[in-house]
Design a protein around this motif. Structure first.
Motif, PDB file in Angstrom:
ATOM      1  N   GLY A 393       0.785  -1.223   0.000  1.00  0.00           N
ATOM      2  CA  GLY A 393       0.000   0.000   0.000  1.00  0.00           C
ATOM      3  C   GLY A 393       0.817   1.272   0.000  1.00  0.00           C
ATOM      4  N   SER A 394       2.160   1.141  -0.033  1.00  0.00           N
ATOM      5  CA  SER A 394       2.998   2.341   0.043  1.00  0.00           C
ATOM      6  C   SER A 394       4.015   2.430  -1.083  1.00  0.00           C
ATOM      7  N   GLY A 395       4.868   1.434  -1.196  1.00  0.00           N
ATOM      8  CA  GLY A 395       5.954   1.478  -2.169  1.00  0.00           C
ATOM      9  C   GLY A 395       7.230   0.979  -1.534  1.00  0.00           C
ATOM     10  N   TRP A 396       8.335   1.628  -1.828  1.00  0.00           N
ATOM     11  CA  TRP A 396       9.630   1.242  -1.279  1.00  0.00           C
ATOM     12  C   TRP A 396      10.200   2.412  -0.481  1.00  0.00           C
ATOM     13  N   GLY A 397      11.006   2.094   0.527  1.00  0.00           N
ATOM     14  CA  GLY A 397      11.627   3.114   1.346  1.00  0.00           C
ATOM     15  C   GLY A 397      13.130   3.139   1.172  1.00  0.00           C
ATOM     16  N   TYR A 398      13.770   4.045   1.891  1.00  0.00           N
ATOM     17  CA  TYR A 398      15.230   4.151   1.895  1.00  0.00           C
ATOM     18  C   TYR A 398      15.847   2.794   2.247  1.00  0.00           C
ATOM     19  N   ASN A 399      15.260   2.129   3.240  1.00  0.00           N
ATOM     20  CA  ASN A 399      15.593   0.733   3.526  1.00  0.00           C
ATOM     21  C   ASN A 399      14.332   0.036   4.010  1.00  0.00           C
ATOM     22  N   THR A 400      14.438  -1.228   4.311  1.00  0.00           N
ATOM     23  CA  THR A 400      13.256  -2.017   4.660  1.00  0.00           C
ATOM     24  C   THR A 400      12.681  -1.645   6.023  1.00  0.00           C
ATOM     25  N   ASP A 401      13.420  -0.866   6.827  1.00  0.00           N
ATOM     26  CA  ASP A 401      12.922  -0.436   8.128  1.00  0.00           C
ATOM     27  C   ASP A 401      12.362   0.981   8.106  1.00  0.00           C
ATOM     28  N   TRP A 402      12.452   1.658   6.977  1.00  0.00           N
ATOM     29  CA  TRP A 402      12.065   3.068   6.889  1.00  0.00           C
ATOM     30  C   TRP A 402      10.782   3.207   6.088  1.00  0.00           C
ATOM     31  N   ILE A 403      10.057   4.292   6.313  1.00  0.00           N
ATOM     32  CA  ILE A 403       8.796   4.494   5.597  1.00  0.00           C
ATOM     33  C   ILE A 403       9.056   4.667   4.094  1.00  0.00           C
ATOM     34  N   ALA A 404       8.040   4.325   3.324  1.00  0.00           N
ATOM     35  CA  ALA A 404       8.157   4.434   1.867  1.00  0.00           C
ATOM     36  C   ALA A 404       8.268   5.892   1.444  1.00  0.00           C
ATOM     37  N   ASP A 405       8.971   6.120   0.347  1.00  0.00           N
ATOM     38  CA  ASP A 405       9.073   7.463  -0.214  1.00  0.00           C
ATOM     39  C   ASP A 405       8.988   7.373  -1.732  1.00  0.00           C
ATOM     40  N   VAL A 406       8.712   8.489  -2.361  1.00  0.00           N
ATOM     41  CA  VAL A 406       8.476   8.510  -3.804  1.00  0.00           C
ATOM     42  C   VAL A 406       9.746   8.177  -4.584  1.00  0.00           C
ATOM     43  N   ASP A 407      10.883   8.721  -4.162  1.00  0.00           N
ATOM     44  CA  ASP A 407      12.118   8.529  -4.924  1.00  0.00           C
ATOM     45  C   ASP A 407      12.593   7.083  -4.894  1.00  0.00           C
ATOM     46  N   SER A 408      12.571   6.466  -3.720  1.00  0.00           N
ATOM     47  CA  SER A 408      12.964   5.049  -3.625  1.00  0.00           C
ATOM     48  C   SER A 408      12.027   4.183  -4.452  1.00  0.00           C
ATOM     49  N   THR A 409      10.741   4.543  -4.435  1.00  0.00           N
ATOM     50  CA  THR A 409       9.760   3.794  -5.223  1.00  0.00           C
ATOM     51  C   THR A 409      10.027   3.964  -6.715  1.00  0.00           C
ATOM     52  N   THR A 410      10.401   5.169  -7.132  1.00  0.00           N
ATOM     53  CA  THR A 410      10.720   5.415  -8.542  1.00  0.00           C
ATOM     54  C   THR A 410      11.851   4.510  -9.011  1.00  0.00           C
ATOM     55  N   THR A 411      12.948   4.467  -8.242  1.00  0.00           N
ATOM     56  CA  THR A 411      14.101   3.658  -8.666  1.00  0.00           C
ATOM     57  C   THR A 411      13.762   2.171  -8.671  1.00  0.00           C
ATOM     58  N   ALA A 412      12.946   1.725  -7.705  1.00  0.00           N
ATOM     59  CA  ALA A 412      12.548   0.315  -7.674  1.00  0.00           C
ATOM     60  C   ALA A 412      11.700  -0.031  -8.895  1.00  0.00           C
ATOM     61  N   LEU A 413      10.752   0.846  -9.234  1.00  0.00           N
ATOM     62  CA  LEU A 413       9.900   0.604 -10.402  1.00  0.00           C
ATOM     63  C   LEU A 413      10.715   0.626 -11.691  1.00  0.00           C
ATOM     64  N   LEU A 414      11.653   1.552 -11.788  1.00  0.00           N
ATOM     65  CA  LEU A 414      12.527   1.617 -12.965  1.00  0.00           C
ATOM     66  C   LEU A 414      13.331   0.336 -13.103  1.00  0.00           C
ATOM     67  N   ALA A 415      13.865  -0.140 -11.977  1.00  0.00           N
ATOM     68  CA  ALA A 415      14.667  -1.370 -11.988  1.00  0.00           C
ATOM     69  C   ALA A 415      13.837  -2.570 -12.424  1.00  0.00           C
ATOM     70  N   LEU A 416      12.627  -2.676 -11.879  1.00  0.00           N
ATOM     71  CA  LEU A 416      11.767  -3.813 -12.224  1.00  0.00           C
ATOM     72  C   LEU A 416      11.342  -3.746 -13.685  1.00  0.00           C
ATOM     73  N   ASP A 417      11.032  -2.548 -14.162  1.00  0.00           N
ATOM     74  CA  ASP A 417      10.627  -2.390 -15.557  1.00  0.00           C
ATOM     75  C   ASP A 417      11.766  -2.772 -16.506  1.00  0.00           C
ATOM     76  N   LEU A 418      12.982  -2.295 -16.226  1.00  0.00           N
ATOM     77  CA  LEU A 418      14.128  -2.611 -17.082  1.00  0.00           C
ATOM     78  C   LEU A 418      14.529  -4.074 -16.983  1.00  0.00           C
ATOM     79  N   SER A 419      14.103  -4.728 -15.888  1.00  0.00           N
ATOM     80  CA  SER A 419      14.389  -6.161 -15.712  1.00  0.00           C
ATOM     81  C   SER A 419      13.244  -7.030 -16.204  1.00  0.00           C
ATOM     82  N   CYS A 420      12.270  -6.386 -16.870  1.00  0.00           N
ATOM     83  CA  CYS A 420      11.104  -7.097 -17.428  1.00  0.00           C
ATOM     84  C   CYS A 420      10.303  -7.810 -16.344  1.00  0.00           C
ATOM     85  N   GLN A 421      10.202  -7.150 -15.178  1.00  0.00           N
ATOM     86  CA  GLN A 421       9.414  -7.685 -14.068  1.00  0.00           C
ATOM     87  C   GLN A 421       8.122  -6.875 -13.946  1.00  0.00           C
ATOM     88  N   PRO A 422       7.030  -7.498 -13.484  1.00  0.00           N
ATOM     89  CA  PRO A 422       5.759  -6.775 -13.356  1.00  0.00           C
ATOM     90  C   PRO A 422       5.853  -5.652 -12.321  1.00  0.00           C
TER      91      PRO A 422
END
Length: 666
Positions: A393-422
């Protein structure tokens, strides 16, 4: 805003107002209400009975106020006594005995107004006094080791007077809630043991110097004995370091967390919201400490393995032999693969939140995804880590113990997209964070951000406003995927409007405009209309190349003086190599940048870290104008942070050299 903040202010003011009315010399009033003491205390100690009164259904404001004031006066008295008993230099605080006496006297006066001398309350008081004295005596005996149950009892007895709050409410309600009373005492024991374990880790050195019982000391001795080490011959500083390097501190912090969680379970069952908040704060303190110490251990181990030797004292200069570039890339890929953790993550950047893993892993995977020679297994493991570390319901954070943020979520989505992951369900949620003006902020929820921070700062405008650097990465992601054309158009408009007079884009979190500018250029190059933004791109590239230093590298703007950085040099080189026309036009500058990177690669394949990230205080909106002095540090705010694990610098240098190699004719 969480309830503890207004409660703290209310009861701090009540305490100061009460002392102000006491028939007491102003000098001693000032000592009793010492701001430093109050700020260091657990906030709940100012209103401790209010943590439990709901369970007893007791709501008499005047009596509760007296109980709260009496509790803090007595706590104040005991801390002064503890310092007197423990101190090897009593002359440093000559008025401590008088302050303790004043506070103890006032606490007894308040309690006597609530409980007559023949009240059963004073029997409870006598029991708690005896428990506390037992703990003091045991501390002074300083046994070499004690069994865990005995330690837990010792911890409970040290906090015996905290139970007076529960005893008082039990007596004031005529002992009608016996089951509740017993549950609260059980929960308070868990709380006290958790608190003591946490304190023992934090106060390891102090307790060793004062010869006090400390479970961390005992646990470390036991661990060292199994390793056949004799710690008594080690200096205290070395033993303290070993406490963390051995993993003993982390184990004790986990035990502390377990104790607090047991107390929390009972507090939740009884519906005690204020106490729940207090316990959660303690668990947060454990998280901060654990992340901090884990980062220190990781840094110490990794840095001891880093090469300090450069591969080439001088480089031949372009044109490069194909095998020279290939060798450079092979070594860099090995370093990146070897730096990956078992769970598939990479870590870098040590801050108050510890080492980043989620954000860093997304960033690394996004930049190695299109390098065919990079380990396919490393990419698979990294993608799996990102999928598993997504916060529902949030996204990804700076690390797994920190709250989600937009920038960390952006890089995670970019990585998954370039890796052909959903990534589409998460991407749709992410797009909803875009502001009306088209920009993106790092954080969007004031409440969550406030609760996550260690300090009770309520002015978070700087961290909640639009950030050009965050919007730059968001734009690059949107341009790469081309799945959200409306959002892409809006953020592009926002960024084109945000250009500075030099034709570049500034950054909130980075020490150079190179970060924002390179990702925006790469995003503009991906636009569907060829040449539509040629003028903007050309002026931005020209502005970037004006930053190239005499040695061929590109540097950080902070801290001064500017020095070439593998990371920023790599970003510029990769950008020039993103377009055939740009590469042909700026080939000499690209050659110089590549030459600098080749000359500064270490024998282990890495590039040195540099001062990349800046962390302004949360209220700062324009870091370059508002912050006059930056510190190179890993804690606090208004600091500059290096990529100490060398992961960021190495992955970008590697990507840039790979792009340069592909851009060469033939």
């Amino acid at each position: 805003m969480e309830a503890t903040a207004p409660l703290l202010t209310i009861w701090k003011n009540k305490f100061i107002a009460y002392v102000g009315k006491m028939a007491l010399n102003n000098f001693f009033k000032h000592l009793v209400t010492d701001e430093h003491f109050i700020s260091k205390a657990l906030p709940a100690y100012l209103y401790y009975p209010l943590l439990f009164n709901e369970a007893f259904q007791y709501h008499e404001p005047e009596k509760l106020e007296k109980l709260c004031l009496a509790g803090f006066f007595y706590y104040r008295s005991l801390i002064e006594l503890d310092d007197i008993v423990d101190s090897t230099h009593p002359t440093k605080r000559p008025y401590a005995p008088l302050v303790s006496s004043i506070c103890q006297e006032e606490a007894i006066k308040l309690l006597s107004s609530l409980f007559p001398l023949d009240s059963i309350f004073w029997c409870y008081w006598g029991n708690r006094r005896d428990e506390y004295l037992n703990a003091v005596a045991q501390d002074k005996a300083n046994p070499i080791t004690i069994p865990l149950p005995a330690y837990e009892t010792h911890a409970e007895q040290k906090s015996a007077f905290g139970k007076i709050a529960i005893d008082s409410l039990h007596v004031l309600t005529e002992e009608k809630y016996l089951s509740v009373y017993e549950q609260l005492l059980k929960a308070h024991r868990h709380f006290s043991v958790g608190f003591q374990l946490l304190d023992d880790v934090k106060d390891y050195r102090k307790d060793a110097e004062n010869a006090q019982i400390n479970w961390a000391h005992m646990a470390l001795n036991e661990h060292a004995s199994r390793q056949q080490y004799e710690l008594n011959n080690w200096p205290l500083a070395k033993r303290h370091s070993y406490l963390h390097l051995s993993g003993v501190a982390n184990k004790l912090l986990k035990q502390s967390n377990t104790c607090f969680s047991q107390a929390l379970e009972i507090a939740q069952a009884l519906g005690l919201h204020a106490w729940q908040e207090t316990i959660v704060r303690q668990n947060k303190a454990i998280m901060y400490l654990r992340l901090y110490y884990e980062a220190h251990v990781k840094r110490a181990i990794s840095k001891s393995r880093f090469s300090t030797t450069l591969r080439y004292a001088t480089a031949k200069g372009a044109p490069y032999a194909a095998n020279e570039l290939a060798c450079c890339l092979r070594l860099a890929e090995t370093f990146i693969t070897d730096s990956q953790n078992e769970d598939g993550s990479w870590q870098d950047f040590h801050t108050n939140a510890g080492l980043s893993n989620s954000w860093v892993t997304g960033y690394v995977l996004a930049h190695i995804a299109d390098i065919p020679s990079c380990s396919g297994q490393a990419k698979i493991k990294a993608a799996r880590f990102l999928q598993n570390s997504h916060q529902k319901g949030s996204g990804w954070g700076y690390n797994t113990d920190w709250i989600a943020d937009v920038d960390s979520t952006t890089t995670a989505l970019l990585a998954l997209d370039l890796s052909c992951q959903p990534m589409y369900p998460q991407a749709t949620s992410w797009v909803a964070n875009q502001r009306k003006d088209g920009g993106f902020s790092t954080y969007t929820d004031h409440q969550k951000l406030y609760q996550s921070l260690d300090k009770s700062k309520s002015n978070l405008t700087g961290w909640l406003q639009n950030h050009t650097c965050v919007s730059a990465m968001a734009y690059y992601f949107l341009a790469r995927t081309n799945d959200y054309p409306e959002s892409q158009s809006e953020v592009r408009k926002f960024l084109l409007h945000a250009r500075n007079p030099e034709g570049m884009w500034g950054a909130y979190w980075w020490t150079s405009p190179i970060y924002s500018t390179t990702y925006i250029i790469k995003g503009l190059l991906l636009e569907s209309v060829p040449g539509a933004y040629a003028d903007v791109i050309n002026s931005a590239v020209e502005a970037l190349l004006n930053l190239q230093l005499a040695d061929g590298g590109f540097g950080t703007a902070l801290p001064a003086p500017v020095a070439s950085s593998a990371y920023y040099t790599g970003l510029v080189l990769d950008t020039i190599c993103s377009d055939a026309e740009l590469f042909a036009r700026y080939r000499p500058q690209a050659d110089k940048a590549c030459n600098w990177l080749l000359r500064h690669q270490h024998t282990d394949g890495s590039w040195s870290s540099s001062a990349l990230m800046q962390i302004p205080s949360p209220e700062v909106q324009q870091p370059q104008k508002e912050v006059s002095t930056w510190r190179l540090s890993s804690s606090g705010t208004n600091i500059i942070v290096e990529d100490e694990m060398r992961v960021f610098s190495t992955v970008i240098a590697m990507k840039a050299i790979s792009a340069y190699r592909r851009s060469l004719p033939g």
